[in-house]
Motif scaffolding. Structure first.
Motif, PDB file in Angstrom:
ATOM      1  N   UNK A  17       7.607   7.967  -7.385  1.00 32.82           N
ATOM      2  CA  UNK A  17       6.922   7.320  -5.972  1.00 32.82           C
ATOM      3  C   UNK A  17       7.859   6.914  -4.760  1.00 32.82           C
ATOM      4  N   UNK A  18       8.936   6.906  -3.994  1.00 37.07           N
ATOM      5  CA  UNK A  18       8.918   7.210  -2.850  1.00 37.07           C
ATOM      6  C   UNK A  18       8.988   8.426  -2.958  1.00 37.07           C
ATOM      7  N   UNK A  19       8.089   9.039  -2.101  1.00 32.69           N
ATOM      8  CA  UNK A  19       7.978  10.468  -1.562  1.00 32.69           C
ATOM      9  C   UNK A  19       8.317  11.062  -0.120  1.00 32.69           C
ATOM     10  N   UNK A  28       0.649  -1.093   0.385  1.00 30.87           N
ATOM     11  CA  UNK A  28      -0.423   0.127  -0.001  1.00 30.87           C
ATOM     12  C   UNK A  28       1.214   1.145   0.079  1.00 30.87           C
ATOM     13  N   UNK A  29       0.865   1.907  -1.052  1.00 30.54           N
ATOM     14  CA  UNK A  29       1.830   3.293  -1.443  1.00 30.54           C
ATOM     15  C   UNK A  29       0.923   4.320  -1.412  1.00 30.54           C
ATOM     16  N   UNK A  30       0.094   4.569  -0.212  1.00 29.51           N
ATOM     17  CA  UNK A  30      -0.785   5.990   0.262  1.00 29.51           C
ATOM     18  C   UNK A  30      -0.043   6.990   0.126  1.00 29.51           C
ATOM     19  N   UNK A  70       5.438   2.608 -13.860  1.00 27.99           N
ATOM     20  CA  UNK A  70       6.591   3.377 -13.362  1.00 27.99           C
ATOM     21  C   UNK A  70       6.818   4.552 -14.581  1.00 27.99           C
ATOM     22  N   UNK A  71       6.827   4.189 -15.388  1.00 23.31           N
ATOM     23  CA  UNK A  71       6.760   6.068 -16.092  1.00 23.31           C
ATOM     24  C   UNK A  71       5.812   7.125 -16.313  1.00 23.31           C
ATOM     25  N   UNK A 124       0.235  11.405  -6.567  1.00 28.53           N
ATOM     26  CA  UNK A 124       0.612  11.249  -8.236  1.00 28.53           C
ATOM     27  C   UNK A 124      -0.655  10.616  -9.325  1.00 28.53           C
ATOM     28  N   UNK A 125      -1.521   9.891  -8.568  1.00 29.71           N
ATOM     29  CA  UNK A 125      -2.586   9.394  -9.199  1.00 29.71           C
ATOM     30  C   UNK A 125      -3.619   9.442  -9.445  1.00 29.71           C
TER      31      UNK A 125
END
Length: 599
Positions: free
Chosen positions: A460-462, A30-32, A89-90, A37-38
């Motif tokens: 993706x890493x914030x 889970x990458x909340x 990823x892009x 970004x989505x």
């Protein structure tokens, strides 16, 4: 697949159906923190953001596989739909149409959206404006939209040289939103109502060979309808008067009625832009027909990517019309929100910080009270936030915070999603225990900054920046206090103060008795004429919010500590009780002190 958090709590991230060999090599997270970004304009996140990847890149995943993602959504009529967005990823995205929307997945009673996927990536469930797609043939077409059958597009024969696909989205405009904009700015007073905001995609970009007729609702002026009703009522009165009055008098009344019933015709204006690069434009040359039941129609001989019809009670300069269209578009894409920072009643060192839509603020505060969280401080003033925008905050002054009780002094982040709740539980403590020495509590400030989606790096890493906000002004600030805890000082045996009698214990019993007596009569802290600062009263209320006896006892103890050792405490306290209107307690206090009766 199950995600485990720092508190050793498990929650279902998603369900995956596929060949066993494929499932063995999948890893789910889970990458909340990357949820900003989505989402794009007019999209609302209604689920966790889930990353599914292959744990062994040497293995090949057999597609397709089915995934079920839990979500929570408040559907907003016919105009919105649930879709799944997959982002690689892009940051290239695709939209997937759900196979089903189930309430149960196995033994789990939750809403799940199930889709068939052919690639791995980052998945999110979104509530989007419903897209209507149709193709205009050479013979022409009259298309009524499914989202609202009152909206129609009429393409005459030979409008296009070849079949042309069209994609249309409708963004409804609530009358309350128009009222809010008018209340904020007097220059929009002429605006009566607006139609929905219409988005049209014309992929083939063929020119129009003939004009297209568009019909859509634009609510009529309620004042005119009221005037029309009054006219009909007056005519009925006139008919009655005819039976009992002279002809001359009747004609006078009728003439008066017709004069009052003559309404100035509303003005209808079309605003739009041909593409996203262009600004809003007023199309004065387009004639808009006012139909029945609030419907309006007009003809277009060119493609507009978006447009709206505005009904005016009197003419308004185009400059103000353009400003209104920009303000309307901005208001449709944003939500008024507040930041809440409350502390735990039993433990003021534990706080909760959350973002809430302003319209849900009373409900959120009630829920927090039920969980044992209370102010001060009060919630911030409301401010607009778009979907996916972030609020970063840090602690200044003599108070700092930590998520885990170890790492203090960091910055923190809340991400706004109108249909999801983002809250953070923190522990706070003082930076310097000897600071704020002239105050009964430690003082600090929480500073909040607004981070728009354009300011967020596409990674993706914030990671959270630390102390990098000096270049921008804070969105808001909240003052925070923390009660000081009593320090225990270990002195050598020879220096420890000794008392020849047990007066301290006796005074403690005396103040306890006095607090109970005052609390029985619901005596307010303010009515006690003790010479203490207002901040002390606030601190006492914060320390014992629901127990008046304890509040009065704490206040009396604090007052006693401020007195020099040589002061006659009994005489002073008796005087303050008399000033407070409690001569009875003053006399009883004197009696107990003289006779050493404290139980």
């Amino acid at each position: 697949l199950v995600e485990e958090n720092d508190k050793n709590e498990c929650k279902v991230a998603c369900f995956i159906k596929g060949p066993a060999t494929a499932l063995e090599n999948l890893k789910c997270r889970i990458v909340n923190n990357a949820s900003s970004l989505v989402v794009e304009d007019s999209e609302e996140l209604v689920s966790n953001v889930i990353s599914i990847e292959c744990s062994d890149y040497k293995k090949t995943i057999t597609f397709p596989i089915n995934i079920g993602i839990p979500f929570t959504s408040c559907f907003r009529g016919n105009y919105r739909e649930i879709v799944v967005k997959v982002t690689d990823v892009n940051f290239q995205s695709k939209y997937l149409t759900p196979i089903s929307l189930e309430r149960y997945q196995g033994n789990h009673k939750e809403a799940f959206v199930e889709v068939k996927i052919y690639q791995l990536g980052v998945f999110s469930v979104l509530s989007c404006l419903k897209k209507e797609t149709f193709t205009v043939p050479k013979v022409g077409l009259t298309q009524k939209l499914n989202v609202d059958s009152r909206i129609s597009f009429c393409y005459p024969p030979e409008t296009f040289s070849s079949p042309a696909p069209m994609e249309i989205k409708i963004q409804p405009v609530e009358t309350s939103l128009v009222s809010i904009l008018k209340a904020r700015h007097d220059m929009y007073h002429a605006v009566v109502s607006t139609s929905a905001l219409v988005y049209v995609q014309h992929p083939s970009a063929q020119p129009f060979n003939s004009s297209v007729t568009i019909t859509l609702p634009c609510p009529p002026n309620p004042d005119q309808k009221r005037q029309g009703d009054e006219t009909e009522h007056a005519r009925a009165i006139t008919a009655t008067v005819k039976r009992v009055a002279t002809t001359y008098h009747t004609r006078s009344v009728s003439a008066s009625v017709r004069k009052n019933g003559e309404n100035v015709q509303d003005t209808l204006k079309l605003l739009g832009h041909r593409n996203q690069e262009e600004e809003w434009k007023v199309f004065d040359d387009v004639i808009i027909q006012n139909g029945r039941n609030g419907l309006v129609s007009f003809e277009l001989n060119e493609h507009l990517e978006s447009f709206v019809v505005i009904r005016l009670s009197f003419l308004l300069e185009n400059t103000y019309l353009l400003l209104f269209a920009q303000a309307l578009e901005e208001a449709l894409g944003s939500t008024m929100a507040n930041v809440i920072l409350y502390r735990k009643r039993e433990n003021p060192y534990k706080i909760i910080v959350l973002l809430s839509a302003s319209k849900e603020l009373p409900c959120e505060l009630q829920n927090l009270h039920e969980e044992g969280y209370f102010g001060p401080p009060e919630p911030t003033q409301q401010f607009p936030l778009r979907e996916g925008e972030q609020i970063h905050f840090s602690f200044r002054g003599n108070i700092f915070a930590s998520e885990n009780g170890k790492d203090f002094g960091k910055a923190y982040r809340l991400i706004f999603h109108s249909q999801r709740k983002h809250r953070m539980e923190l522990q706070i403590k003082e930076v310097d225990e000897f600071g704020n020495h002239s105050s009964p509590h430690y003082k600090g400030t929480v500073v909040f900054y607004k981070i728009t989606r354009d300011m967020i790096t596409k990674k993706w890493e914030q990671p959270l920046p630390y102390d990098e906000y000096q270049h921008q002004s804070p969105l808001c600030k909240l003052a925070l206090t923390l009660p000081k805890h009593e320090k225990l000082t270990n002195r050598p045996r020879s220096t420890k103060p000794t008392s020849s009698d047990s007066s301290e214990a006796l005074w403690d019993n005396l103040l306890s008795w006095l607090a109970e007596e005052l609390a029985e009569d619901n005596t307010s802290l303010l009515t006690l004429c003790l010479p203490v600062r207002r901040s002390v009263l606030q601190l006492v209320k914060l320390k014992c919010p629901d127990n008046l006896t304890h509040q009065i006892y704490e206040l009396l103890c604090y007052w006693k500590k401020t007195l020099p050792r040589s002061a006659d405490k009994q005489q002073l306290l008796s005087r303050y009780l008399r000033k407070s209107g409690r001569s009875d307690l003053s006399e009883e206090l004197h009696f107990k002190w003289q006779n050493k009766v404290f139980t």
